[in-house]
Design a protein around this motif. Structure first.
Motif, PDB file in Angstrom:
ATOM      1  N   ASP A 342       0.829  -1.206   0.000  1.00 38.02           N
ATOM      2  CA  ASP A 342       0.000   0.000   0.000  1.00 38.02           C
ATOM      3  C   ASP A 342       0.864   1.257   0.000  1.00 38.02           C
ATOM      4  O   ASP A 342       0.413   2.328  -0.416  1.00 38.02           O
ATOM      5  CB  ASP A 342      -0.918   0.016   1.225  1.00 38.02           C
ATOM      6  CG  ASP A 342      -2.240  -0.676   0.951  1.00 38.02           C
ATOM      7  OD1 ASP A 342      -2.656  -0.703  -0.217  1.00 38.02           O
ATOM      8  OD2 ASP A 342      -2.851  -1.191   1.898  1.00 38.02           O
ATOM      9  N   ASN A 343       2.094   1.111   0.474  1.00 41.15           N
ATOM     10  CA  ASN A 343       3.009   2.252   0.574  1.00 41.15           C
ATOM     11  C   ASN A 343       4.263   2.041  -0.268  1.00 41.15           C
ATOM     12  O   ASN A 343       5.314   2.619   0.017  1.00 41.15           O
ATOM     13  CB  ASN A 343       3.403   2.471   2.041  1.00 41.15           C
ATOM     14  CG  ASN A 343       2.214   2.766   2.920  1.00 41.15           C
ATOM     15  OD1 ASN A 343       1.681   3.864   2.903  1.00 41.15           O
ATOM     16  ND2 ASN A 343       1.796   1.766   3.698  1.00 41.15           N
ATOM     17  N   PHE A 344       4.154   1.212  -1.296  1.00 45.03           N
ATOM     18  CA  PHE A 344       5.302   0.965  -2.174  1.00 45.03           C
ATOM     19  C   PHE A 344       5.630   2.225  -2.973  1.00 45.03           C
ATOM     20  O   PHE A 344       4.738   2.883  -3.514  1.00 45.03           O
ATOM     21  CB  PHE A 344       4.993  -0.199  -3.110  1.00 45.03           C
ATOM     22  CG  PHE A 344       6.099  -0.519  -4.061  1.00 45.03           C
ATOM     23  CD1 PHE A 344       7.314  -0.973  -3.606  1.00 45.03           C
ATOM     24  CD2 PHE A 344       5.923  -0.352  -5.429  1.00 45.03           C
ATOM     25  CE1 PHE A 344       8.336  -1.279  -4.481  1.00 45.03           C
ATOM     26  CE2 PHE A 344       6.936  -0.652  -6.309  1.00 45.03           C
ATOM     27  CZ  PHE A 344       8.156  -1.109  -5.831  1.00 45.03           C
ATOM     28  N   THR A 345       6.922   2.551  -3.059  1.00 45.95           N
ATOM     29  CA  THR A 345       7.352   3.796  -3.702  1.00 45.95           C
ATOM     30  C   THR A 345       7.967   3.569  -5.072  1.00 45.95           C
ATOM     31  O   THR A 345       7.554   4.178  -6.057  1.00 45.95           O
ATOM     32  CB  THR A 345       8.354   4.548  -2.800  1.00 45.95           C
ATOM     33  OG1 THR A 345       7.732   4.790  -1.531  1.00 45.95           O
ATOM     34  CG2 THR A 345       8.747   5.881  -3.430  1.00 45.95           C
ATOM     35  N   ASP A 346       8.952   2.659  -5.155  1.00 54.02           N
ATOM     36  CA  ASP A 346       9.615   2.486  -6.455  1.00 54.02           C
ATOM     37  C   ASP A 346      10.459   1.221  -6.459  1.00 54.02           C
ATOM     38  O   ASP A 346      10.889   0.725  -5.406  1.00 54.02           O
ATOM     39  CB  ASP A 346      10.512   3.698  -6.754  1.00 54.02           C
ATOM     40  CG  ASP A 346      10.840   3.826  -8.236  1.00 54.02           C
ATOM     41  OD1 ASP A 346      10.275   3.054  -9.034  1.00 54.02           O
ATOM     42  OD2 ASP A 346      11.634   4.706  -8.601  1.00 54.02           O
ATOM     43  N   ALA A 347      10.702   0.689  -7.669  1.00 55.76           N
ATOM     44  CA  ALA A 347      11.672  -0.372  -7.918  1.00 55.76           C
ATOM     45  C   ALA A 347      12.707   0.208  -8.872  1.00 55.76           C
ATOM     46  O   ALA A 347      12.351   0.825  -9.877  1.00 55.76           O
ATOM     47  CB  ALA A 347      11.008  -1.601  -8.532  1.00 55.76           C
ATOM     48  N   PHE A 348      13.982  -0.009  -8.597  1.00 56.79           N
ATOM     49  CA  PHE A 348      15.021   0.750  -9.285  1.00 56.79           C
ATOM     50  C   PHE A 348      15.548   0.101 -10.557  1.00 56.79           C
ATOM     51  O   PHE A 348      16.204   0.770 -11.343  1.00 56.79           O
ATOM     52  CB  PHE A 348      16.165   1.049  -8.311  1.00 56.79           C
ATOM     53  CG  PHE A 348      15.755   1.988  -7.216  1.00 56.79           C
ATOM     54  CD1 PHE A 348      15.674   3.344  -7.440  1.00 56.79           C
ATOM     55  CD2 PHE A 348      15.409   1.501  -5.965  1.00 56.79           C
ATOM     56  CE1 PHE A 348      15.279   4.214  -6.448  1.00 56.79           C
ATOM     57  CE2 PHE A 348      15.013   2.363  -4.957  1.00 56.79           C
ATOM     58  CZ  PHE A 348      14.944   3.713  -5.198  1.00 56.79           C
ATOM     59  N   SER A 349      15.302  -1.185 -10.781  1.00 61.42           N
ATOM     60  CA  SER A 349      15.742  -1.773 -12.055  1.00 61.42           C
ATOM     61  C   SER A 349      14.791  -2.847 -12.550  1.00 61.42           C
ATOM     62  O   SER A 349      15.155  -3.635 -13.404  1.00 61.42           O
ATOM     63  CB  SER A 349      17.164  -2.347 -11.922  1.00 61.42           C
ATOM     64  OG  SER A 349      17.214  -3.350 -10.929  1.00 61.42           O
ATOM     65  N   PHE A 350      13.575  -2.902 -12.014  1.00 59.01           N
ATOM     66  CA  PHE A 350      12.516  -3.782 -12.508  1.00 59.01           C
ATOM     67  C   PHE A 350      11.315  -2.931 -12.896  1.00 59.01           C
ATOM     68  O   PHE A 350      11.067  -1.878 -12.295  1.00 59.01           O
ATOM     69  CB  PHE A 350      12.049  -4.771 -11.427  1.00 59.01           C
ATOM     70  CG  PHE A 350      13.035  -5.835 -11.040  1.00 59.01           C
ATOM     71  CD1 PHE A 350      14.187  -6.077 -11.785  1.00 59.01           C
ATOM     72  CD2 PHE A 350      12.814  -6.612  -9.908  1.00 59.01           C
ATOM     73  CE1 PHE A 350      15.090  -7.062 -11.413  1.00 59.01           C
ATOM     74  CE2 PHE A 350      13.708  -7.598  -9.523  1.00 59.01           C
ATOM     75  CZ  PHE A 350      14.849  -7.821 -10.277  1.00 59.01           C
ATOM     76  N   ASN A 351      10.581  -3.392 -13.896  1.00 63.64           N
ATOM     77  CA  ASN A 351       9.242  -2.851 -14.109  1.00 63.64           C
ATOM     78  C   ASN A 351       8.313  -3.434 -13.051  1.00 63.64           C
ATOM     79  O   ASN A 351       8.550  -4.523 -12.518  1.00 63.64           O
ATOM     80  CB  ASN A 351       8.724  -3.240 -15.499  1.00 63.64           C
ATOM     81  CG  ASN A 351       9.467  -2.526 -16.610  1.00 63.64           C
ATOM     82  OD1 ASN A 351       9.634  -1.319 -16.587  1.00 63.64           O
ATOM     83  ND2 ASN A 351       9.928  -3.284 -17.602  1.00 63.64           N
ATOM     84  N   HIS A 352       7.241  -2.733 -12.767  1.00 65.12           N
ATOM     85  CA  HIS A 352       6.327  -3.243 -11.744  1.00 65.12           C
ATOM     86  C   HIS A 352       4.917  -2.720 -11.979  1.00 65.12           C
ATOM     87  O   HIS A 352       4.694  -1.697 -12.630  1.00 65.12           O
ATOM     88  CB  HIS A 352       6.792  -2.844 -10.338  1.00 65.12           C
ATOM     89  CG  HIS A 352       6.826  -1.358 -10.111  1.00 65.12           C
ATOM     90  ND1 HIS A 352       5.751  -0.651  -9.624  1.00 65.12           N
ATOM     91  CD2 HIS A 352       7.797  -0.442 -10.314  1.00 65.12           C
ATOM     92  CE1 HIS A 352       6.057   0.627  -9.525  1.00 65.12           C
ATOM     93  NE2 HIS A 352       7.297   0.781  -9.948  1.00 65.12           N
ATOM     94  N   ARG A 353       3.979  -3.471 -11.429  1.00 71.14           N
ATOM     95  CA  ARG A 353       2.579  -3.074 -11.481  1.00 71.14           C
ATOM     96  C   ARG A 353       1.873  -3.627 -10.256  1.00 71.14           C
ATOM     97  O   ARG A 353       2.041  -4.800  -9.912  1.00 71.14           O
ATOM     98  CB  ARG A 353       1.909  -3.619 -12.747  1.00 71.14           C
ATOM     99  CG  ARG A 353       0.420  -3.294 -12.853  1.00 71.14           C
ATOM    100  CD  ARG A 353      -0.172  -3.842 -14.132  1.00 71.14           C
ATOM    101  NE  ARG A 353      -1.614  -3.639 -14.186  1.00 71.14           N
ATOM    102  CZ  ARG A 353      -2.389  -4.038 -15.188  1.00 71.14           C
ATOM    103  NH1 ARG A 353      -1.847  -4.668 -16.217  1.00 71.14           N
ATOM    104  NH2 ARG A 353      -3.680  -3.822 -15.158  1.00 71.14           N
ATOM    105  N   GLY A 354       1.112  -2.782  -9.581  1.00 74.18           N
ATOM    106  CA  GLY A 354       0.356  -3.233  -8.432  1.00 74.18           C
ATOM    107  C   GLY A 354      -0.844  -4.062  -8.859  1.00 74.18           C
ATOM    108  O   GLY A 354      -1.488  -3.767  -9.864  1.00 74.18           O
ATOM    109  N   LEU A 355      -1.118  -5.111  -8.112  1.00 80.60           N
ATOM    110  CA  LEU A 355      -2.291  -5.935  -8.352  1.00 80.60           C
ATOM    111  C   LEU A 355      -3.276  -5.708  -7.210  1.00 80.60           C
ATOM    112  O   LEU A 355      -2.877  -5.403  -6.090  1.00 80.60           O
ATOM    113  CB  LEU A 355      -1.922  -7.425  -8.420  1.00 80.60           C
ATOM    114  CG  LEU A 355      -0.904  -7.821  -9.498  1.00 80.60           C
ATOM    115  CD1 LEU A 355      -0.626  -9.314  -9.402  1.00 80.60           C
ATOM    116  CD2 LEU A 355      -1.414  -7.473 -10.885  1.00 80.60           C
TER     117      LEU A 355
END
Length: 457
Positions: A342-355
């Motif tokens: 809920d408080n995720f900010t960033d990933a520095f070398s992966f793409n990401h998407r919240g589910l």
């Protein structure tokens, strides 16, 4: 009573079997995920029809990698495939009854169809074909999360009332893993013209739903998870026998045997000393994996390291290690469930998407994948056999390091559930303190040392 009991038993057994399959196919992190095969008849021929068959991957984090999908079925009558565009049958079958020129593309009563490779001539292509059977997960790229081909069917009937739906559909990738239900008639698909000014409709449409069963794909788990933290010198390894139990030869190799065993590779073996190995894609294949000798014997290991504690943020380093010398993982995905997403900010070398698998109730899951042309391929075991990123979280109101809160609740690699360590083995806070003191000078060297560790094994 006996007659009544006899009649009741088959119904009960059928229900239990169906319930068991349903339970295995239900994924709590992707409850609506499946692969749907849609069969649209768009025109009639003198003895059959022409249809577009589309394979939609609605799974958020489970993709189909090289060497791609294999779709099979059984004809309900004596149908033949006269022509295919964008795919081909793997076997022609017995077409000796046909003396025409050309003869049918496939006369087998149970054809198996594969996608064409990229680069085929334009006249052999249809839209969304010819990717070598590779289909992205929906979260990674919805535009490539489908595959299609055109099929011309003979001896099939020429109306909605005379066409019989195929039966016994199978979907392999190329190993087993998917269980497909029966074909079901649905309202005909509608198609919009390029300018959206005209809508056309299929003459007839049916769907087949295929769900993934990890137990069907492989009997043993394929990945495990290990933990470490900046505040503890303890590294919690993957649980012993996570994916397989070490054999006597494996234990000998772990003790430093001079030569590699038949079942695994001695961890002390230098990469340049290994024999030539034919690398394959991420899907199952007939020959066995060739792994490093480890006590967990997992082809893939995920390491979660709690790296830094800031005033308002905390940082985690995630490393994915491929220990399989015979396999590359293309378009890999990593799915993590943790209450602080809920408080995720960033990933520095992966793409990401919240589910958000539970609607608006909770947002505790995210899927990660590699950056194209940078780390989207997890190479085979060796110097390049790992990818890593750092994840930055803001501290929510429930944040704490105690009681294992900072470790993930579920970890999936390529959609397969990874084995987590037992909670009692998680790295503990010093003196069981509920939180880390701000002046933690005694562990400065541990922080620096663990930050530099590469978790290769």
């Amino acid at each position: 009573m006996k007659g009544s009991a006899f009649k009741f038993f088959p119904v009960t057994a059928t229900f239990l079997i169906s319930f068991s399959l349903l339970a295995e196919s239900y994924d709590p992190l992707d409850p609506n995920g499946n692969i749907t095969v849609k069969w649209d008849i768009n025109s009639w021929t003198p003895e059959g029809y022409v249809a577009i068959v589309t394979i939609f991957n609605w799974q958020q984090y489970r993709h189909i990698s090289s060497p791609g999908w294999i779709l099979g079925w059984e004809w309900a009558k004596k149908e033949v495939i006269w022509n295919m565009v964008g795919a081909q049958a793997t076997s022609q079958g017995d077409c000796s009854a046909y003396h025409s020129d050309p003869i049918p593309h496939c006369c087998a009563p149970n054809p198996s169809v594969v996608d064409l490779l990229p680069g085929v001539p334009y006249n052999q292509q249809v839209s969304n074909c010819c990717r070598g059977g590779v289909i992205s997960s929906y979260a990674q790229d919805p535009e490539t999360a489908l595959s299609a081909f055109q099929i011309t069917v003979g001896n099939a009937g020429t109306s909605n009332t005379t066409v019989a739906l195929p039966v016994n559909f199978t979907l392999n990738t190329p190993g087993p893993g998917y269980s497909c239900g029966p074909a079901t008639k649905v309202p005909p698909s509608q198609f919009h013209s390029t300018d959206n000014r005209r809508v056309t409709q299929a003459f007839m449409t049916w769907n087949i739903t295929c769900t993934y069963l990890q137990n069907l794909a492989q009997r043993a788990p394929t990945c495990c998870v290990s933990f470490s933290t900046f505040y503890s010198p303890t590294i919690t390894p993957c649980a012993e026998c996570s994916c397989a139990c070490a054999s006597n030869s494996t234990l000998a190799a772990l003790r430093g045997a001079a030569e590699s065993t038949n079942s695994c590779i001695d961890p002390n073996t230098r990469y340049d000393e290994l024999p030539a190995i034919t690398t394959r894609g991420g899907s199952s294949a007939s020959h066995p994996d060739l792994l490093y000798c480890t006590r967990d014997m997992c082809p893939v290991k995920i390491h979660w390291h709690i790296k830094t504690n800031y005033k308002e943020y905390w940082r985690v380093k995630v490393t994915i290690t491929n220990r399989d010398f015979s396999r590359n993982f293309t378009q890999w995905t990593l799915t993590l469930q943790h209450p602080n997403f809920d408080n995720f900010t960033d990933a520095f070398s992966f793409n990401h998407r919240g589910l958000n698998p539970y609607g608006t109730f909770s947002n505790d899951t995210a899927v990660f994948w590699g950056v194209k042309y940078f780390n989207d391929i997890l190479m085979q075991a060796g110097p390049s056999g790992n990818v890593q990123s750092e994840l930055l979280f803001a501290k929510g109101k429930d944040f704490k390091f105690s009681h294992g809160w900072a470790f993930p609740h579920r970890v999936y690699f390529n959609g397969d559930d990874c084995v987590l360590p037992e909670p009692q083995n998680y790295p503990a806070l010093p003196s069981n303190s509920p939180r880390v003191p701000s002046s933690f000078l005694s562990l400065v060297f541990i922080v620096i040392g663990l930050s530099l560790i590469e978790f290769v094994f």
